[in-house]
Write a protein that holds these residues in place. Structure first.
Motif, PDB file in Angstrom:
ATOM      1  N   THR A  45     -12.475  -4.094   2.054  1.00  0.00           N
ATOM      2  CA  THR A  45     -11.956  -2.781   1.677  1.00  0.00           C
ATOM      3  C   THR A  45     -10.778  -2.391   2.565  1.00  0.00           C
ATOM      4  O   THR A  45      -9.781  -1.848   2.082  1.00  0.00           O
ATOM      5  CB  THR A  45     -13.071  -1.713   1.764  1.00  0.00           C
ATOM      6  OG1 THR A  45     -14.107  -2.076   0.858  1.00  0.00           O
ATOM      7  CG2 THR A  45     -12.558  -0.330   1.440  1.00  0.00           C
ATOM      8  N   GLU A  46     -10.880  -2.681   3.839  1.00  0.00           N
ATOM      9  CA  GLU A  46      -9.785  -2.354   4.758  1.00  0.00           C
ATOM     10  C   GLU A  46      -8.528  -3.149   4.409  1.00  0.00           C
ATOM     11  O   GLU A  46      -7.415  -2.623   4.462  1.00  0.00           O
ATOM     12  CB  GLU A  46     -10.206  -2.596   6.202  1.00  0.00           C
ATOM     13  CG  GLU A  46     -11.348  -1.709   6.671  1.00  0.00           C
ATOM     14  CD  GLU A  46     -11.084  -0.228   6.470  1.00  0.00           C
ATOM     15  OE1 GLU A  46      -9.964   0.236   6.702  1.00  0.00           O
ATOM     16  OE2 GLU A  46     -12.032   0.479   6.065  1.00  0.00           O
ATOM     17  N   ARG A  48      -7.795  -4.326   1.390  1.00  0.00           N
ATOM     18  CA  ARG A  48      -7.292  -3.762   0.128  1.00  0.00           C
ATOM     19  C   ARG A  48      -6.508  -2.477   0.370  1.00  0.00           C
ATOM     20  O   ARG A  48      -5.500  -2.216  -0.287  1.00  0.00           O
ATOM     21  CB  ARG A  48      -8.438  -3.518  -0.851  1.00  0.00           C
ATOM     22  CG  ARG A  48      -8.908  -4.761  -1.572  1.00  0.00           C
ATOM     23  CD  ARG A  48      -9.841  -4.441  -2.737  1.00  0.00           C
ATOM     24  NE  ARG A  48     -11.064  -3.790  -2.327  1.00  0.00           N
ATOM     25  CZ  ARG A  48     -12.167  -4.419  -1.965  1.00  0.00           C
ATOM     26  NH1 ARG A  48     -12.210  -5.733  -1.967  1.00  0.00           N
ATOM     27  NH2 ARG A  48     -13.238  -3.741  -1.620  1.00  0.00           N
ATOM     28  N   GLU A  49      -6.958  -1.671   1.324  1.00  0.00           N
ATOM     29  CA  GLU A  49      -6.247  -0.433   1.665  1.00  0.00           C
ATOM     30  C   GLU A  49      -4.843  -0.753   2.181  1.00  0.00           C
ATOM     31  O   GLU A  49      -3.864  -0.098   1.810  1.00  0.00           O
ATOM     32  CB  GLU A  49      -7.031   0.357   2.712  1.00  0.00           C
ATOM     33  CG  GLU A  49      -6.314   1.560   3.266  1.00  0.00           C
ATOM     34  CD  GLU A  49      -6.236   2.734   2.315  1.00  0.00           C
ATOM     35  OE1 GLU A  49      -5.432   3.649   2.592  1.00  0.00           O
ATOM     36  OE2 GLU A  49      -6.959   2.741   1.303  1.00  0.00           O
ATOM     37  N   SER A  52      -2.736  -1.899  -0.783  1.00  0.00           N
ATOM     38  CA  SER A  52      -2.439  -0.763  -1.643  1.00  0.00           C
ATOM     39  C   SER A  52      -1.299   0.085  -1.080  1.00  0.00           C
ATOM     40  O   SER A  52      -0.379   0.484  -1.805  1.00  0.00           O
ATOM     41  CB  SER A  52      -3.698   0.083  -1.806  1.00  0.00           C
ATOM     42  OG  SER A  52      -3.435   1.212  -2.598  1.00  0.00           O
ATOM     43  N   ARG A  53      -1.347   0.357   0.202  1.00  0.00           N
ATOM     44  CA  ARG A  53      -0.290   1.163   0.827  1.00  0.00           C
ATOM     45  C   ARG A  53       1.037   0.401   0.851  1.00  0.00           C
ATOM     46  O   ARG A  53       2.097   0.990   0.669  1.00  0.00           O
ATOM     47  CB  ARG A  53      -0.699   1.594   2.218  1.00  0.00           C
ATOM     48  CG  ARG A  53      -1.881   2.542   2.159  1.00  0.00           C
ATOM     49  CD  ARG A  53      -1.782   3.605   3.194  1.00  0.00           C
ATOM     50  NE  ARG A  53      -2.834   4.582   3.061  1.00  0.00           N
ATOM     51  CZ  ARG A  53      -2.651   5.777   2.511  1.00  0.00           C
ATOM     52  NH1 ARG A  53      -1.483   6.117   2.041  1.00  0.00           N
ATOM     53  NH2 ARG A  53      -3.643   6.644   2.458  1.00  0.00           N
ATOM     54  N   GLN A  82       3.978   6.449   3.570  1.00  0.00           N
ATOM     55  CA  GLN A  82       3.309   5.144   3.580  1.00  0.00           C
ATOM     56  C   GLN A  82       3.493   4.430   4.917  1.00  0.00           C
ATOM     57  O   GLN A  82       2.566   3.780   5.402  1.00  0.00           O
ATOM     58  CB  GLN A  82       3.805   4.267   2.424  1.00  0.00           C
ATOM     59  CG  GLN A  82       3.442   4.802   1.053  1.00  0.00           C
ATOM     60  CD  GLN A  82       1.984   5.186   0.911  1.00  0.00           C
ATOM     61  OE1 GLN A  82       1.088   4.424   1.258  1.00  0.00           O
ATOM     62  NE2 GLN A  82       1.733   6.382   0.407  1.00  0.00           N
ATOM     63  N   HIS A  89      -3.401   2.855   9.785  1.00  0.00           N
ATOM     64  CA  HIS A  89      -4.427   1.911   9.320  1.00  0.00           C
ATOM     65  C   HIS A  89      -4.470   0.677  10.219  1.00  0.00           C
ATOM     66  O   HIS A  89      -5.552   0.193  10.550  1.00  0.00           O
ATOM     67  CB  HIS A  89      -4.143   1.529   7.863  1.00  0.00           C
ATOM     68  CG  HIS A  89      -5.287   0.857   7.195  1.00  0.00           C
ATOM     69  ND1 HIS A  89      -6.503   1.463   7.000  1.00  0.00           N
ATOM     70  CD2 HIS A  89      -5.414  -0.398   6.692  1.00  0.00           C
ATOM     71  CE1 HIS A  89      -7.319   0.623   6.396  1.00  0.00           C
ATOM     72  NE2 HIS A  89      -6.681  -0.507   6.205  1.00  0.00           N
TER      73      HIS A  89
END
Length: 146
Positions: A45-46, A48-49, A52-53, A82, A89
């Motif tokens: 998930t991290e 993918r984040e 995505s950004r 972003q 992130h």
């Protein structure tokens, strides 16, 4: 109800039960296999984040580069936003730095499609490979010119 049944039927209850078991040090009672799967899933998930950004960042940089007459405050603010989110992130997940090249390549493939959709420009207009390094895209003074 067995832990594996609870996992399939009521994930929320399973998660709370497993957390309580782990906190109590009752590892032999914990559903280790499913816990391991969930921890791996969190890592994915991290990543993918990050991708995505990067996609959002790249779409706006492509639009900036290939539609100079439409440049505006909204695109600039989206790029700035972003960049900040990606920095944060990566600060929260420093090991993601090891997958930046892979994430950038994956994100660019999707960003290229997104830029085509948002600009209505032909695919041939956009480079097949990302034309910028990660460091360039993240530099606050970087704005691709045409």
């Amino acid at each position: 109800m067995a832990a594996s049944q609870l996992y399939d039927q009521d994930f929320y209850a399973w998660a709370n039960e497993q957390a309580a078991l782990l906190r109590a040090g009752k590892l032999s009672e914990a559903d280790i296999e499913h816990i391991a799967e969930e921890v791996e899933s969190l890592g994915k998930t991290e990543k993918r984040e990050l991708v995505s950004r990067l996609i959002v960042l790249m779409v706006h940089l492509l639009k900036w580069r290939f539609q100079p007459s439409l440049r505006g405050r909204s695109w600039k603010l989206s790029v700035d936003e972003q960049r900040i989110a990606i920095d944060a992130h990566l600060a929260d997940n420093p090991s993601l730095k090891s997958v930046i090249a892979e994430a950038t390549a994956l994100a660019y493939r999707q960003a290229r499609i997104g830029a085509q959709r948002e600009t209505d420009l032909d695919a041939a207009v956009f480079p097949a490979q990302c034309p910028w390094t990660f460091e360039e895209m993240m530099a606050e003074d970087f704005w691709p010119e045409g």
